[in-house]
Design a protein around this motif. Sequence first.
Motif, PDB file in Angstrom:
ATOM      1  N   LEU B   7       0.834  -1.204   0.000  1.00 36.44           N
ATOM      2  CA  LEU B   7       0.000   0.000   0.000  1.00 36.44           C
ATOM      3  C   LEU B   7       0.869   1.255   0.000  1.00 36.44           C
ATOM      4  CD1 LEU B   7      -2.829  -0.968   2.528  1.00 36.44           C
ATOM      5  CD2 LEU B   7      -3.081  -0.564   0.086  1.00 36.44           C
ATOM      6  N   ALA B   8       1.901   1.245   0.827  1.00 38.36           N
ATOM      7  CA  ALA B   8       2.802   2.402   0.892  1.00 38.36           C
ATOM      8  C   ALA B   8       3.482   2.608  -0.457  1.00 38.36           C
ATOM      9  CB  ALA B   8       3.836   2.198   1.991  1.00 38.36           C
ATOM     10  N   ALA B   9       3.903   1.490  -1.087  1.00 44.02           N
ATOM     11  CA  ALA B   9       4.575   1.592  -2.386  1.00 44.02           C
ATOM     12  C   ALA B   9       3.622   2.172  -3.429  1.00 44.02           C
ATOM     13  CB  ALA B   9       5.073   0.218  -2.821  1.00 44.02           C
ATOM     14  N   PHE B  11       1.055   4.154  -2.876  1.00 41.32           N
ATOM     15  CA  PHE B  11       0.850   5.573  -2.560  1.00 41.32           C
ATOM     16  C   PHE B  11       2.031   6.406  -3.075  1.00 41.32           C
ATOM     17  CE2 PHE B  11       1.431   9.171   0.409  1.00 41.32           C
ATOM     18  CZ  PHE B  11       0.243   9.848   0.178  1.00 41.32           C
ATOM     19  N   CYS B  12       3.244   5.935  -2.767  1.00 39.69           N
ATOM     20  CA  CYS B  12       4.445   6.683  -3.195  1.00 39.69           C
ATOM     21  C   CYS B  12       4.502   6.764  -4.721  1.00 39.69           C
ATOM     22  CB  CYS B  12       5.725   6.003  -2.678  1.00 39.69           C
ATOM     23  SG  CYS B  12       5.885   6.080  -0.902  1.00 39.69           S
ATOM     24  N   VAL B  15       1.814   9.247  -6.026  1.00 37.47           N
ATOM     25  CA  VAL B  15       2.146  10.649  -5.748  1.00 37.47           C
ATOM     26  C   VAL B  15       3.277  11.112  -6.663  1.00 37.47           C
ATOM     27  CG1 VAL B  15       3.221  12.153  -4.019  1.00 37.47           C
ATOM     28  CG2 VAL B  15       1.309  10.698  -3.371  1.00 37.47           C
ATOM     29  N   LEU B  16       4.315  10.304  -6.772  1.00 34.82           N
ATOM     30  CA  LEU B  16       5.462  10.719  -7.597  1.00 34.82           C
ATOM     31  C   LEU B  16       5.080  10.761  -9.081  1.00 34.82           C
ATOM     32  CD1 LEU B  16       8.462   8.989  -5.801  1.00 34.82           C
ATOM     33  CD2 LEU B  16       7.904  11.406  -5.881  1.00 34.82           C
ATOM     34  N   GLN B  19       3.224  13.943  -9.610  1.00 37.34           N
ATOM     35  CA  GLN B  19       4.105  15.113  -9.542  1.00 37.34           C
ATOM     36  C   GLN B  19       4.987  15.198 -10.792  1.00 37.34           C
ATOM     37  OE1 GLN B  19       4.084  17.700  -7.378  1.00 37.34           O
ATOM     38  NE2 GLN B  19       5.585  18.535  -8.808  1.00 37.34           N
ATOM     39  N   VAL B  20       5.545  14.060 -11.192  1.00 40.73           N
ATOM     40  CA  VAL B  20       6.398  14.053 -12.392  1.00 40.73           C
ATOM     41  C   VAL B  20       5.533  14.332 -13.630  1.00 40.73           C
ATOM     42  CG1 VAL B  20       7.868  12.593 -13.846  1.00 40.73           C
ATOM     43  CG2 VAL B  20       8.170  12.584 -11.379  1.00 40.73           C
ATOM     44  N   THR B  22       3.260  16.416 -13.987  1.00 38.98           N
ATOM     45  CA  THR B  22       3.046  17.847 -14.230  1.00 38.98           C
ATOM     46  C   THR B  22       4.141  18.430 -15.124  1.00 38.98           C
ATOM     47  OG1 THR B  22       4.273  18.478 -12.244  1.00 38.98           O
ATOM     48  CG2 THR B  22       1.904  18.186 -12.014  1.00 38.98           C
ATOM     49  N   TRP B  34      -3.614  21.205  -8.836  1.00 39.80           N
ATOM     50  CA  TRP B  34      -2.997  21.535  -7.548  1.00 39.80           C
ATOM     51  C   TRP B  34      -3.470  20.536  -6.491  1.00 39.80           C
ATOM     52  CZ3 TRP B  34      -4.364  22.522  -2.606  1.00 39.80           C
ATOM     53  CH2 TRP B  34      -3.415  23.116  -1.790  1.00 39.80           C
ATOM     54  N   PRO B  35      -2.656  20.008  -5.583  1.00 37.38           N
ATOM     55  CA  PRO B  35      -1.267  20.403  -5.299  1.00 37.38           C
ATOM     56  C   PRO B  35      -0.200  19.778  -6.203  1.00 37.38           C
ATOM     57  CG  PRO B  35      -1.982  18.767  -3.708  1.00 37.38           C
ATOM     58  CD  PRO B  35      -3.157  19.039  -4.598  1.00 37.38           C
ATOM     59  N   PHE B  36      -0.622  19.074  -7.257  1.00 34.12           N
ATOM     60  CA  PHE B  36       0.377  18.557  -8.203  1.00 34.12           C
ATOM     61  C   PHE B  36       0.552  19.603  -9.308  1.00 34.12           C
ATOM     62  CE2 PHE B  36      -1.648  14.902  -6.196  1.00 34.12           C
ATOM     63  CZ  PHE B  36      -0.533  14.319  -5.636  1.00 34.12           C
ATOM     64  N   ILE B  37       1.618  20.356  -9.210  1.00 36.32           N
ATOM     65  CA  ILE B  37       1.818  21.460 -10.157  1.00 36.32           C
ATOM     66  C   ILE B  37       3.256  21.470 -10.654  1.00 36.32           C
ATOM     67  CG2 ILE B  37       0.039  23.031  -9.311  1.00 36.32           C
ATOM     68  CD1 ILE B  37       2.133  24.365  -7.586  1.00 36.32           C
TER      69      ILE B  37
END
Lengths: 349, 160
Positions: B7-9, B11-12, B15-16, B19-20, B22, B34-37
């Motif tokens: 689950l943690a993997a 999520f990470c 999120v990444l 973010q990438v 964007t 936003w907040p991914f900008i």
Amino acid sequence: MRRALRALDRHWFEPARLTDLAALRWLFVATELLLLLWPYLSNSVGVCPGCSLPDQLQRAATVQSNFHPLPALKLLFFPLGWGARPTASLLRGVWWLAVASGVAGLVGLFTRPSLLVFAATNTALIAHDYSYTELHHTEAVFIIALWTLALAPSGARWSLDALRRRRRASLDTGASAPRVSEPSLSPMARWPLRLIQWLLVAMYLSAFMAKLRNSGLAWANGYTLSYFLARDGLSRGLWLGVWLAQHVTIDRLMSVVTLLFEGTFALAVLLPPLAWVYVPVGLALHTGIWVAQGAPFLQIMVMYAIFIPTLRDRWVGRHRRNHEGPAATRSPAAARPGDQPAGSSAGIG
Amino acid sequence: MRIQKALAACFCAGVLAAQVGTMGWWLRSKGHYWPFIDYPMYSHEHSPGDTLNFLHVRLVPCGPGVSSREVNASDLRLSYPIFNRLIEHVAAGKPDAATDLREVVEKAQPGNCTIQVWDKAYIVGKTGLEIPGLPLRRDVSVSVGGPHAPAGMGVRGRRS
């Protein structure tokens, strides 16, 4: 392949101190609470305009045509209707909920739910603010970091929850004094640190790529930085920015350092000793941007605390090697007496 | 533990990836996610000879022999970006913007007859910013409905 997976597993899940997460919980939540409760810092200085209640109420009073809700806001307020505009009284309630959940998260009372509410309310407030005005970049990564801490076992130490757990355990076992019974290390304490580090890397890489895409290496000609320093310095009355703008050679040097820093920040994560270089340079960069250009990236500067465990482990490791010889352990945190990797800490965490 | 790690993997990775993303065309949309900008600020190149223009607002009170005074965003109870955009539009000769500015001034700073927008220009020269900049020049005058001013004159002139 297996070796690569093992390396990835070690990178993201090598046991780390739960107290590091607890310290970050304190620091990050305290910072955000400060921004909520001190409108001068959040609104007048401009660190987080959406954190201030007067700003929120002012937004709620403006005309409907200025309201262009961000998807994050629509998602969080979807029970009101998709894209509905929150009223002033609802925003006041959300702000108070943010403060209350922040205090609970800080002391570690019902830590996970408190931090989830804290992350959600702060996301809603800032997304609401940016649904009216042009977007700034100071809060975004920090908000993701708050969500990360909420999902991690950041209340496992230095919290009222931990105290209650210990008291309950001591009552069950009949021991006279409550003691720390759980191990201090957990594999689930590493991934939040790593994720926040890599978020910083992605942020700097994004800035680097944008400069290359829009200007190429000519961005570092010195005139570009001179122009931006002059624009911000003159419009905000910042003498340092105006002075620097008059010296294109210094600007050229600072531009090259900026490009190198942003483009290679990943090295601070991949080669931990280099964090000793990147962290001070990064802090100096953001301090300079704040003082010379009036752009306060306070949250990003606070996020640099994520490198403290790395720096401490490197420093302690070297110190031990000097005293105990080459056989000393590679990970000093894991070598403390009584510390064992925890297999069952809470959480996705 | 395996499930927690998985689950943690996830999520990470999520999120990444966001973010990438964007940085690429699929999520680059001026902060929509936003907040991914992305972080493209200050990324456009400038060269020697580029100029910077700063607009200043001055209010002339009603009555004979009175001198004008400069006002800023907070004097007019506006945020800095909104104030800037408004006076840029006024300086560009947009009549709607002149009407908006007149309303803002009447509400925040009553008792004035004329709003003046002044322009101060600076040049980035071979060795950096050249100080002092070019002489101050008046861009636009907007009359306000004060007791001595004819009402509704709008933008009176440009670069007078």
